[in-house]
Design a protein around this motif. Structure first.
Motif, PDB file in Angstrom:
ATOM      1  N   ASN A 179       0.823  -1.204   0.000  1.00 45.18           N
ATOM      2  CA  ASN A 179       0.000   0.000   0.000  1.00 45.18           C
ATOM      3  C   ASN A 179       0.859   1.257   0.000  1.00 45.18           C
ATOM      4  O   ASN A 179       2.048   1.223   0.320  1.00 45.18           O
ATOM      5  CB  ASN A 179      -0.948   0.005   1.202  1.00 45.18           C
ATOM      6  CG  ASN A 179      -2.134  -0.912   0.993  1.00 45.18           C
ATOM      7  OD1 ASN A 179      -3.030  -0.607   0.206  1.00 45.18           O
ATOM      8  ND2 ASN A 179      -2.147  -2.046   1.689  1.00 45.18           N
ATOM      9  N   VAL A 180       0.204   2.379  -0.362  1.00 47.57           N
ATOM     10  CA  VAL A 180       0.847   3.683  -0.405  1.00 47.57           C
ATOM     11  C   VAL A 180       0.504   4.441   0.867  1.00 47.57           C
ATOM     12  O   VAL A 180      -0.670   4.495   1.269  1.00 47.57           O
ATOM     13  CB  VAL A 180       0.380   4.491  -1.636  1.00 47.57           C
ATOM     14  CG1 VAL A 180       1.096   5.841  -1.685  1.00 47.57           C
ATOM     15  CG2 VAL A 180       0.609   3.705  -2.922  1.00 47.57           C
ATOM     16  N   PHE A 181       1.515   5.039   1.489  1.00 48.15           N
ATOM     17  CA  PHE A 181       1.328   5.848   2.694  1.00 48.15           C
ATOM     18  C   PHE A 181       1.850   7.257   2.458  1.00 48.15           C
ATOM     19  O   PHE A 181       2.708   7.481   1.593  1.00 48.15           O
ATOM     20  CB  PHE A 181       2.071   5.227   3.882  1.00 48.15           C
ATOM     21  CG  PHE A 181       1.361   4.060   4.526  1.00 48.15           C
ATOM     22  CD1 PHE A 181       0.753   4.207   5.754  1.00 48.15           C
ATOM     23  CD2 PHE A 181       1.307   2.836   3.887  1.00 48.15           C
ATOM     24  CE1 PHE A 181       0.112   3.133   6.358  1.00 48.15           C
ATOM     25  CE2 PHE A 181       0.664   1.759   4.469  1.00 48.15           C
ATOM     26  CZ  PHE A 181       0.055   1.900   5.711  1.00 48.15           C
ATOM     27  N   THR A 182       1.368   8.186   3.258  1.00 46.10           N
ATOM     28  CA  THR A 182       1.872   9.557   3.213  1.00 46.10           C
ATOM     29  C   THR A 182       1.873  10.139   4.618  1.00 46.10           C
ATOM     30  O   THR A 182       1.171   9.644   5.519  1.00 46.10           O
ATOM     31  CB  THR A 182       1.019  10.432   2.272  1.00 46.10           C
ATOM     32  OG1 THR A 182       1.648  11.709   2.122  1.00 46.10           O
ATOM     33  CG2 THR A 182      -0.378  10.641   2.817  1.00 46.10           C
ATOM     34  N   ALA A 183       2.666  11.176   4.819  1.00 47.14           N
ATOM     35  CA  ALA A 183       2.701  11.919   6.079  1.00 47.14           C
ATOM     36  C   ALA A 183       3.152  13.341   5.769  1.00 47.14           C
ATOM     37  O   ALA A 183       3.921  13.555   4.821  1.00 47.14           O
ATOM     38  CB  ALA A 183       3.642  11.266   7.086  1.00 47.14           C
ATOM     39  N   ALA A 184       2.671  14.308   6.534  1.00 49.28           N
ATOM     40  CA  ALA A 184       2.987  15.714   6.258  1.00 49.28           C
ATOM     41  C   ALA A 184       3.176  16.478   7.553  1.00 49.28           C
ATOM     42  O   ALA A 184       2.728  16.052   8.632  1.00 49.28           O
ATOM     43  CB  ALA A 184       1.880  16.356   5.420  1.00 49.28           C
ATOM     44  N   ALA A 185       3.855  17.615   7.411  1.00 47.84           N
ATOM     45  CA  ALA A 185       4.072  18.503   8.556  1.00 47.84           C
ATOM     46  C   ALA A 185       2.707  19.033   9.033  1.00 47.84           C
ATOM     47  O   ALA A 185       1.766  19.132   8.262  1.00 47.84           O
ATOM     48  CB  ALA A 185       4.985  19.652   8.131  1.00 47.84           C
ATOM     49  N   PRO A 186       2.573  19.385  10.292  1.00 50.88           N
ATOM     50  CA  PRO A 186       3.662  19.431  11.287  1.00 50.88           C
ATOM     51  C   PRO A 186       3.867  18.133  12.073  1.00 50.88           C
ATOM     52  O   PRO A 186       4.931  17.899  12.614  1.00 50.88           O
ATOM     53  CB  PRO A 186       3.214  20.551  12.225  1.00 50.88           C
ATOM     54  CG  PRO A 186       1.705  20.440  12.195  1.00 50.88           C
ATOM     55  CD  PRO A 186       1.348  20.040  10.786  1.00 50.88           C
ATOM     56  N   ASP A 187       2.833  17.267  12.144  1.00 48.33           N
ATOM     57  CA  ASP A 187       2.946  16.111  13.029  1.00 48.33           C
ATOM     58  C   ASP A 187       3.419  14.847  12.317  1.00 48.33           C
ATOM     59  O   ASP A 187       3.784  13.869  12.967  1.00 48.33           O
ATOM     60  CB  ASP A 187       1.604  15.838  13.714  1.00 48.33           C
ATOM     61  CG  ASP A 187       0.477  15.575  12.719  1.00 48.33           C
ATOM     62  OD1 ASP A 187       0.714  15.703  11.497  1.00 48.33           O
ATOM     63  OD2 ASP A 187      -0.644  15.259  13.162  1.00 48.33           O
ATOM     64  N   PHE A 188       3.392  14.834  10.980  1.00 46.06           N
ATOM     65  CA  PHE A 188       3.814  13.680  10.188  1.00 46.06           C
ATOM     66  C   PHE A 188       3.109  12.398  10.635  1.00 46.06           C
ATOM     67  O   PHE A 188       3.720  11.345  10.743  1.00 46.06           O
ATOM     68  CB  PHE A 188       5.334  13.516  10.211  1.00 46.06           C
ATOM     69  CG  PHE A 188       6.034  14.557   9.392  1.00 46.06           C
ATOM     70  CD1 PHE A 188       6.193  14.407   8.022  1.00 46.06           C
ATOM     71  CD2 PHE A 188       6.507  15.719   9.994  1.00 46.06           C
ATOM     72  CE1 PHE A 188       6.817  15.375   7.266  1.00 46.06           C
ATOM     73  CE2 PHE A 188       7.147  16.697   9.233  1.00 46.06           C
ATOM     74  CZ  PHE A 188       7.298  16.529   7.869  1.00 46.06           C
ATOM     75  N   LYS A 189       1.807  12.526  10.835  1.00 48.89           N
ATOM     76  CA  LYS A 189       0.996  11.360  11.157  1.00 48.89           C
ATOM     77  C   LYS A 189       0.796  10.537   9.893  1.00 48.89           C
ATOM     78  O   LYS A 189       0.319  11.031   8.882  1.00 48.89           O
ATOM     79  CB  LYS A 189      -0.357  11.792  11.710  1.00 48.89           C
ATOM     80  CG  LYS A 189      -1.268  10.630  12.081  1.00 48.89           C
ATOM     81  CD  LYS A 189      -2.600  11.119  12.616  1.00 48.89           C
ATOM     82  CE  LYS A 189      -3.523   9.949  12.951  1.00 48.89           C
ATOM     83  NZ  LYS A 189      -4.845  10.429  13.471  1.00 48.89           N
ATOM     84  N   PRO A 190       1.151   9.252   9.901  1.00 48.16           N
ATOM     85  CA  PRO A 190       1.040   8.440   8.684  1.00 48.16           C
ATOM     86  C   PRO A 190      -0.410   8.178   8.299  1.00 48.16           C
ATOM     87  O   PRO A 190      -1.264   7.924   9.158  1.00 48.16           O
ATOM     88  CB  PRO A 190       1.761   7.143   9.056  1.00 48.16           C
ATOM     89  CG  PRO A 190       1.701   7.096  10.540  1.00 48.16           C
ATOM     90  CD  PRO A 190       1.731   8.505  11.027  1.00 48.16           C
TER      91      PRO A 190
END
Length: 791
Positions: free
Chosen positions: A66-77
Motif C-alpha cells: 500500500n501507499v502511505f503519506t505523512a505531512a508537517a507538522p505532526d507527520f501522522k502516517p
C-alpha cells in the motif's frame, strides 16, 4: 560515535566467542515463530515533495502492498490505498507532485522477455502492469493507463511514459477511476478507456527513433527526452503550448541523460562519440530496416573464423556466427552475371577488416570519449562544458548526472570507492572534478535539497558494516556526518523546508521504517510503522562483526548470530548464509533490500532456534571497495569467492560452541549458487543446504575443460552427498528455471537426496508473501531434520 563491534581476525576468534558467550548466557532465549519475525511492515521507495513538507512511501505487510503519506507538522502516517490481498501485485515507481497533492505509482510486475506480466496468483484473465494515481486528500486511487516508469508533471496534472518507443501522456482526469482499491482487470480497464488495445491513447507527440527518458522542466511546460537513432542520438525538447519539438545541438554523436537547470532555461546532457563503421556495419546486419545505409545488393555474409565457429562465447554469439541464408531474390542478385569472369570460393580473397584509425572505434578529435554539454533551450544551441581527463579512464563510466545548484553532480567508482563528484555547469572543460564524499566508504544513496545546493547521502565511511547520513555542499566543501550510533539510515529524501530529512531507518533489532532526521544532525525520529504487538523485538540478538581470512590471504567480513541460551561446553548446529547479487553487502542490522531484510530476520529466527549463524560477505560484494568487488578469478573465471565460504565453514567448525558435523548453508540466487557449490565441493563440511533459485552451470557449455564449467557446482557433482532442498519459481527472470531442471537430473542420476518446491508463475524474488513463509518453514523443517536430529 558508533559502537565499535570488533574487527576480529581469525586468530582472535576464540576470544570473540568467549565474550559473546558471556553475553549470551546472561539472558534466556525467547522462542518466536516465523510469522512473528516476518510480520512487520517493510517500508520502501521514499519520496518527498519539492514545495511542501510531505513524504510518501510504500509498505509491504504480510503481502499487502500500500501507499502511505505523512505531512508537517505532526507527520501522522495515512494509508492512501487499501490493496488488502496477498496476491503478488507489485507496487513500484513512486512519485509525488511538487505540492504533495498527488502521488503516482505502478501496479503490477515488469513483463518478462516475452512480454508476459508476472501472474503468480494465476488470475484467469492474466495480470497487467499499469500506472495509477491517488490524491492525498481523497485517498481513492485510480488507474491511468497500462504502462510503467511514469514521469509526473511538477503540478501533478498529467503523467508521461514510454510505450513502443514513443512518449505517451495522460491527464489525471482521463484515468479509469475506481472507488474500489482493487486492481482493474485488463479487459475491464480497456473497455472503460475506449475499447481498444491502446485504451484510446495516442502518443503525446510523434518523432522518429527509439524515444525514452522523458524529463519535465521545472515549470512543467516542456518535456526533454532522448531519441536514439542507432548510430547517434539527440536530446529533444517538446513545448506543450506550441506543440513544437526542438533538438539541442544535433550532431553525429550520442547524446543522453538530459538534466534541467533550476530556472528551466538550460539543459545539460552527456555526449559520447557516435558509432564507427565497425559498429554501423554490425548494426545494419543485425537490425534490418534500421537507418544505416545498405546497398541494394546485399554483401556476402562473413564466414566465422574457426575459433568463433568452435567456441561461441554465448548462445546469442553462437547464433550470430551462423551466416544468414540469402533469399531467392538475394541469391539471384548475388549470382554471377552472364559474361562475368568466374571466381571460385577458393580464389576469393580472405576478409580483411579495415583497422586504420576511425574504422573500429570512435572518439572526439581531441581524444576524449565523454563530454558534458549545456544547451540553451530557447535557441537550441549547445556548448561543451567538461570532458573526461585523458589520463584516467574511470571517468568514462559516468552514466547520468544531476544539475544541482551551479554544479553537475554524478557518481563514479574511482580510487576504490564509489563517490559523488561535481564539476561547474558553466565550465571550464578541463575542470578537475571535486570529490563531494571523500573517505574510505561508498556514497550509496543520495538526495538533494530543494535549491540543489546541498547533497544528502548515506555512506559506510567510518562504519563499514552500517550506513550513516551525511551532507555536503554540491559546489564542494567539508562533509558533515548527521547520524551516529548503531542505526542504519538509507535513501534520504530532504523536505522542502530544509529543516528535516526523511530516511529509512533500521538497526540490529528494529526492522526498516520511515524516520525523520534533523538537517543539522541528531537522532532519527520514527514516523511509521509501529511494530506488531507480537513482534519479538527483545528476543533477538545483536550480531557480532567477525573478520576472517581465506586460504589465499584475502580478508572478508561476516556477521555472527549466537543464541542467547547457549550453555558452557555446549555444541550447537550452525547455519551459513550467503547473499545474492553478488553486488550486495549484509549489514549489522536489518537490510534495506526486501529479500535480505527477510534473510536477516531468518538469521535471527535460526539463532532463536538454537543455531549459531554466520552471514558471509564474500569477495565480489559491495561495501568494501572496488578491489574487493573485482577480486580476480571470481564467478565464471574460477569462483575464487568460494574460498571465503569454505573459510567461514571452517571457522564455524573451529568454534567451541559449534558441532563441526552439523553445519548447513542457504541462500538465494548467487547465494543459491554458493550453496550448491558448498554441497558439491564440501559435503564433508556442509551437511545440508537450501538452494533458492541458484545458478548451477556457468555459461552455455558442458565442456569439462572450460574454465566456466570448472567454476560451476555441477563440475564436482560426483562429490555431492549432502541432502538439499531446491526452491524456484518458473517465471524467474533473473536465473533460468532450467538451472534447477538440469540440476535435478544430475541429482536423480546419482541418487542424491533432494526435496523440491516449484512455484508456477512466480518470479525470482517471490511476489506472494505466503510463498516466502512456506519456503522458510520448509527450510526450517529441513534443517531441523538434518542438522538438529541429534538434539
Amino acid at each position: 560515535m558508533k559502537n565499535f563491534r570488533g574487527a576480529l581476525i581469525a586468530g582472535l576468534c576464540m576470544v570473540a566467542w568467549l565474550a559473546v558467550g558471556a553475553v549470551g548466557r546472561a539472558a534466556a532465549q525467547q522462542p518466536f515463530s516465523i510469522e512473528q519475525i516476518l510480520g512487520y511492515s517493510f517500508s520502501y521507495e521514499l519520496a518527498s515533495a519539492k514545495k511542501a513538507d510531505r513524504i510518501a512511501w510504500f509498505e509491504f505487510e504480510r503481502g499487502r502492498r500500500n501507499v502511505f503519506t505523512a505531512a508537517a507538522p505532526d507527520f501522522k502516517p495515512v494509508r492512501l490505498t487499501s490493496f488488502m490481498d496477498d496476491d503478488g501485485t507489485d507496487l513500484t515507481s513512486l512519485d509525488i507532485s511538487d505540492d504533495g497533492a498527488v502521488v503516482v505509482f505502478v501496479r503490477g510486475h515488469d513483463p518478462n522477455a516475452k512480454g508476459w506480466v508476472a501472474n503468480p496468483s494465476q488470475f484467469p484473465d492474466g495480470s497487467e502492469q499499469a500506472i495509477w494515481a491517488v490524491r492525498v486528500r481523497e485517498g481513492k486511487p485510480f488507474r491511468l493507463a497500462a504502462g510503467s516508469k511514469p514521469a509526473l508533471s511538477p503540478d501533478g496534472t498529467r503523467v508521461v511514459f514510454v510505450r513502443e518507443s514513443q512518449v505517451y501522456g495522460v491527464a489525471l482526469t482521463q484515468g479509469v477511476r475506481t472507488d474500489q482499491n482493487v486492481a482493474v482487470p485488463p479487459s475491464a480497464a480497456t473497455k472503460a478507456a475506449g475499447g481498444n488495445a491502446k485504451e484510446g491513447l495516442a502518443p503525446f507527440f510523434r518523432t522518429w527513433g527509439t524515444n525514452s527518458a522523458p524529463v519535465w522542466s521545472p515549470d512543467g511546460r516542456k518535456l526533454a527526452f532522448v531519441t536514439d537513432r542507432q548510430d547517434h542520438s539527440f536530446i529533444g525538447v517538446y513545448d506543450l503550448a506550441s506543440r513544437k519539438i526542438t533538438y539541442l545541438g544535433p550532431s553525429v554523436d550520442r547524446d543522453t541523460s538530459p538534466a534541467w537547470s533550476g530556472d528551466g532555461k538550460k539543459i545539460a546532457f552527456i555526449r559520447r562519440p557516435g558509432s564507427a563503421f565497425a559498429q554501423i556495419v554490425a548494426q545494419a546486419q543485425n537490425s534490418p530496416g534500421g537507418p544505416s545505409y545498405r546497398p541494394s545488393v546485399p554483401a556476402v555474409p562473413a564466414v566465422p573464423s574457426a575459433t568463433q565457429a568452435t567456441v561461441p562465447a554465448t548462445l546469442s554469439a553462437q547464433r550470430a556466427a551462423v551466416p544468414a541464408v540469402p533469399s531467392a531474390t538475394q541469391a539471384a542478385a548475388l549470382a554471377p552475371q552472364a559474361g562475368a569472369p568466374a571466381q571460385t570460393q577458393a580464389s576469393a580473397p580472405a576478409a580483411q577488416p579495415a583497422t586504420t584509425p576511425g574504422f573500429q572505434s570512435s572518439k572526439f578529435a581531441d581524444g576524449h570519449l565523454l563530454t558534458f554539454w549545456v544547451a540553451d533551450v530557447e535557441k537550441g544551441t549547445a556548448e561543451k562544458v567538461w570532458h573526461d581527463p585523458l589520463d584516467e579512464p574511470a571517468w568514462r563510466n559516468i552514466r547520468s548526472f544531476v544539475w544541482a545548484g551551479d554544479s553537475l553532480v554524478f557518481q563514479v567508482e574511482r580510487n576504490n570507492w564509489q563517490h559523488c563528484y561535481a564539476v561547474p555547469a558553466a565550465g571550464p572543460a578541463d575542470a578537475a572534478p571535486v570529490d563531494l564524499t571523500p573517505g574510505d566508504g561508498e556514497a550509496e544513496f543520495v538526495g538533494y535539497s530543494a535549491d540543489g545546493r546541498t547533497l544528502f547521502y548515506t555512506s559506510n565511511a567510518g562504519d563499514i558494516d552500517r550506513r550513516d547520513l551525511w551532507k555536503t555542499p554540491t559546489a564542494g566543501g567539508t562533509p558533515v556526518q548527521l547520524t551516529k550510533g548503531d542505526g542504519l539510515e538509507t535513501e534520504p529524501a530532504p523536505l522542502a523546508s530544509g529543516d528535516k530529512v526523511a530516511v529509512f531507518y533500521a538497526d540490529a533489532r528494529r526492522p526498516r521504517c520511515v524516520a525523520l532526521v534533523p538537517a543539522q544532525g541528531g537522532e532519527a525520529k520514527i514516523v511509521n510503522p509501529a511494530l506488531p504487538a507480537d513482534f519479538p523485538l527483545d528476543a533477538q540478538v545483536v550480531p557480532e562483526a567477525v573478520i576472517l581470512k581465506a586460504e589465499d590471504g584475502l580478508e572478508f567480513h561476516t556477521q555472527v548470530f549466537v543464541p542467547k541460551d547457549i550453555k558452557p561446553d555446549e555444541r550447537r548446529p550452525a547455519i551459513l548464509f550467503t547473499h545474492g547479487g553478488p553486488g550486495r553487502q549484509m549489514l549489522l542490522g536489518y537490510h534495506y533490500m526486501f529479500f535480505y531484510h527477510m534473510a536477516y530476520a531468518m538469521n535471527q529466527y535460526f539463532a532463536a532456534q538454537g543455531y549459531v549463524v554466520i552471514s558471509v560477505n564474500y569477495r565480489s560484494g559491495i561495501g568494501y571497495g572496488r578491489e574487493f568487488r573485482m577480486a580476480p578469478g571470481r564467478g565464471a573465471a574460477g569462483s575464487s569467492e568460494y574460498q571465503d565460504v569454505v573459510a567461514a565453514g571452517k571457522y564455524l567448525q573451529s568454534r567451541p560452541d559449534v558441532d563441526p558435523n552439523r553445519i548447513g548453508l542457504y541462500g538465494l540466487s548467487y547465494g543459491g549458487l554458493l550453496t550448491a557449490m558448498g554441497l558439491s565441493r564440501n559435503s564433508d563440511i556442509f551437511k545440508a543446504g537450501v538452494d533458492i533459485a541458484g545458478v548451477h552451470l556457468w555459461g552455455n557449455s558442458i565442456d569439462t575443460n572450460s574454465t566456466a564449467f570448472k567454476a560451476s557446482s555441477v563440475a564436482t557433482v560426483d562429490k555431492w552427498t549432502s541432502p538439499v532442498l531446491l526452491v524456484q519459481g518458473d517465471d524467474d527472470r533473473n536465473v533460468a528455471f532450467s538451472q534447477t531442471t538440469g540440476l535435478v537430473q544430475l541429482l536423480r542420476a546419482r541418487n542424491i537426496y533432494h526435496e523440491l518446491i516449484v512455484y508456477p508463475d512466480e518470479v525470482h524474488d517471490f511476489l506472494v508473501y505466503a510463498k516466502w513463509v512456506k519456503t522458510f518453514k520448509a527450510a526450517d523443517d529441513f534443517f531441523n531434520r538434518f542438522l538438529r536430529k541429534k538434539d
